[in-house]
Scaffold this motif. Structure first.
Motif, mmCIF file in Angstrom:
data_model
loop_
_atom_site.group_PDB
_atom_site.id
_atom_site.type_symbol
_atom_site.label_atom_id
_atom_site.label_comp_id
_atom_site.label_asym_id
_atom_site.label_seq_id
_atom_site.Cartn_x
_atom_site.Cartn_y
_atom_site.Cartn_z
ATOM 1 N N GLU A 95 10.965 -18.275 -11.410
ATOM 2 C CA GLU A 95 9.515 -18.188 -11.270
ATOM 3 C C GLU A 95 9.130 -17.275 -10.120
ATOM 4 O OE1 GLU A 95 7.683 -22.041 -11.180
ATOM 5 O OE2 GLU A 95 8.884 -22.736 -12.848
ATOM 6 N N ASP A 96 10.095 -16.886 -9.299
ATOM 7 C CA ASP A 96 9.836 -16.027 -8.152
ATOM 8 C C ASP A 96 9.806 -14.572 -8.600
ATOM 9 O OD1 ASP A 96 9.514 -14.988 -5.643
ATOM 10 O OD2 ASP A 96 11.582 -15.381 -4.995
ATOM 11 N N VAL A 97 8.620 -13.971 -8.573
ATOM 12 C CA VAL A 97 8.429 -12.598 -9.029
ATOM 13 C C VAL A 97 9.158 -11.619 -8.118
ATOM 14 C CG1 VAL A 97 6.709 -10.801 -9.487
ATOM 15 C CG2 VAL A 97 6.227 -13.171 -10.101
ATOM 16 N N GLU A 98 9.178 -11.882 -6.831
ATOM 17 C CA GLU A 98 9.850 -10.999 -5.883
ATOM 18 C C GLU A 98 11.350 -10.925 -6.166
ATOM 19 O OE1 GLU A 98 8.644 -8.816 -3.643
ATOM 20 O OE2 GLU A 98 6.728 -9.378 -4.535
ATOM 21 N N ALA A 99 11.954 -12.016 -6.572
ATOM 22 C CA ALA A 99 13.382 -12.031 -6.898
ATOM 23 C C ALA A 99 13.649 -11.162 -8.136
ATOM 24 C CB ALA A 99 13.864 -13.456 -7.127
ATOM 25 N N VAL A 100 12.744 -11.213 -9.101
ATOM 26 C CA VAL A 100 12.874 -10.387 -10.305
ATOM 27 C C VAL A 100 12.771 -8.910 -9.923
ATOM 28 C CG1 VAL A 100 11.830 -9.787 -12.527
ATOM 29 C CG2 VAL A 100 11.992 -12.182 -11.836
ATOM 30 N N LYS A 101 11.808 -8.577 -9.075
ATOM 31 C CA LYS A 101 11.642 -7.185 -8.635
ATOM 32 C C LYS A 101 12.883 -6.696 -7.900
ATOM 33 C CE LYS A 101 6.596 -7.232 -8.127
ATOM 34 N NZ LYS A 101 5.496 -7.100 -7.157
ATOM 35 N N GLU A 102 13.389 -7.534 -7.012
ATOM 36 C CA GLU A 102 14.589 -7.154 -6.262
ATOM 37 C C GLU A 102 15.782 -6.962 -7.195
ATOM 38 O OE1 GLU A 102 16.988 -5.994 -3.217
ATOM 39 O OE2 GLU A 102 14.814 -6.205 -3.239
ATOM 40 N N GLY A 103 15.905 -7.799 -8.213
ATOM 41 C CA GLY A 103 16.985 -7.660 -9.193
ATOM 42 C C GLY A 103 16.896 -6.332 -9.934
ATOM 43 N N PHE A 104 15.688 -5.962 -10.343
ATOM 44 C CA PHE A 104 15.505 -4.685 -11.031
ATOM 45 C C PHE A 104 15.808 -3.512 -10.105
ATOM 46 C CE2 PHE A 104 13.165 -6.946 -14.376
ATOM 47 C CZ PHE A 104 13.735 -6.335 -15.478
ATOM 48 N N ARG A 105 15.427 -3.607 -8.824
ATOM 49 C CA ARG A 105 15.741 -2.553 -7.869
ATOM 50 C C ARG A 105 17.254 -2.389 -7.715
ATOM 51 N NH1 ARG A 105 12.342 -5.149 -4.250
ATOM 52 N NH2 ARG A 105 10.236 -4.723 -4.884
ATOM 53 N N LEU A 106 17.974 -3.505 -7.664
ATOM 54 C CA LEU A 106 19.430 -3.455 -7.520
ATOM 55 C C LEU A 106 20.092 -2.796 -8.734
ATOM 56 C CD1 LEU A 106 20.162 -6.950 -5.945
ATOM 57 C CD2 LEU A 106 20.398 -4.726 -4.844
ATOM 58 N N VAL A 107 19.650 -3.187 -9.921
ATOM 59 C CA VAL A 107 20.219 -2.601 -11.141
ATOM 60 C C VAL A 107 19.884 -1.115 -11.220
ATOM 61 C CG1 VAL A 107 20.177 -2.652 -13.662
ATOM 62 C CG2 VAL A 107 20.236 -4.794 -12.386
ATOM 63 N N HIS A 108 18.642 -0.773 -10.864
ATOM 64 C CA HIS A 108 18.233 0.642 -10.858
ATOM 65 C C HIS A 108 19.084 1.436 -9.877
ATOM 66 C CE1 HIS A 108 15.807 4.071 -9.419
ATOM 67 N NE2 HIS A 108 15.569 4.226 -10.709
ATOM 68 N N HIS A 109 19.288 0.895 -8.699
ATOM 69 C CA HIS A 109 20.095 1.580 -7.679
ATOM 70 C C HIS A 109 21.530 1.790 -8.171
ATOM 71 C CE1 HIS A 109 21.281 2.918 -3.744
ATOM 72 N NE2 HIS A 109 22.275 2.043 -3.733
ATOM 73 N N LYS A 110 22.104 0.787 -8.816
ATOM 74 C CA LYS A 110 23.475 0.906 -9.345
ATOM 75 C C LYS A 110 23.535 1.973 -10.440
ATOM 76 C CE LYS A 110 27.280 -1.868 -11.065
ATOM 77 N NZ LYS A 110 27.710 -3.240 -11.376
#
Length: 176
Positions: A95-110
């Motif tokens: 339910e934490d939107v910030e965690a979802v955003k951070e996950g997408f940033r990590l995948v994008h960076h990889k």
């Protein structure tokens, strides 16, 4: 007398036969023009066949190298696909939107790191002078500032280089 003439004729015939034998021996040691032509033609055909085989082999080797390079890239991208699948599974319950955003940033960076390691480089276009060899102008707009005339005001779609060769042209808006 007839015997003497006959004997002389026989001797002359033997001499002619000897001369003919010598000529035949010379001919048998020296190749004829036809033999030389056939030999040269045979060499040509063999050389042509060797070259044709070499050409076919190099085409096949190039295709193998390209396929191998493609499979290496796909193998590296599978890790990104795995990360996306894990993110989708984890996002079903989060339910934490910030965690979802951070996950997408990590995948994008990889993902970006993998592409950069394979020779992909983003093209910097914002504020640069328009270059038709690098940019694809979508439209021209009045320049918001005098300094932006003939320069790129907005980048609609990023351009990329692959090992210093343009892979995709940047789609840009140019100021006039």
């Amino acid at each position: 007398m007839a015997e003497k003439e006959e004997l002389e004729n026989q001797e002359e015939q033997v001499k002619q036969d000897e001369v003919l034998d010598k000529d035949e021996q010379k001919e048998s040691t020296e190749p004829t023009w036809e033999d030389r032509y056939n030999e040269m033609n045979d060499k040509y055909v063999r050389l042509y066949s060797d070259f044709d085989n070499f050409r076919k082999r190099t085409i096949k080797e190039k295709a193998d190298i390209i396929n191998q390079a493609g499979s290496d890239l796909m193998k590296d991208l599978l890790t990104v696909l795995d990360d996306f699948e894990r993110a989708i599974k984890a996002n079903e319950k989060i339910e934490d939107v910030e965690a979802v955003k951070e996950g997408f940033r990590l995948v994008h960076h990889k993902f970006e790191g993998i592409l950069l390691s394979k020779g992909l480089k983003p093209m910097e276009a914002q504020g640069e002078a328009f270059d038709a060899e690098l940019h694809d102008a979508i439209t021209n707009i009045p320049a918001p500032e005098e300094s932006l005339k003939g320069k790129i005001v907005d980048v609609v779609e990023k351009g990329y280089f692959l090992k210093d060769k343009v892979l995709r042209y940047a789609k840009v808006v140019v100021g006039q």
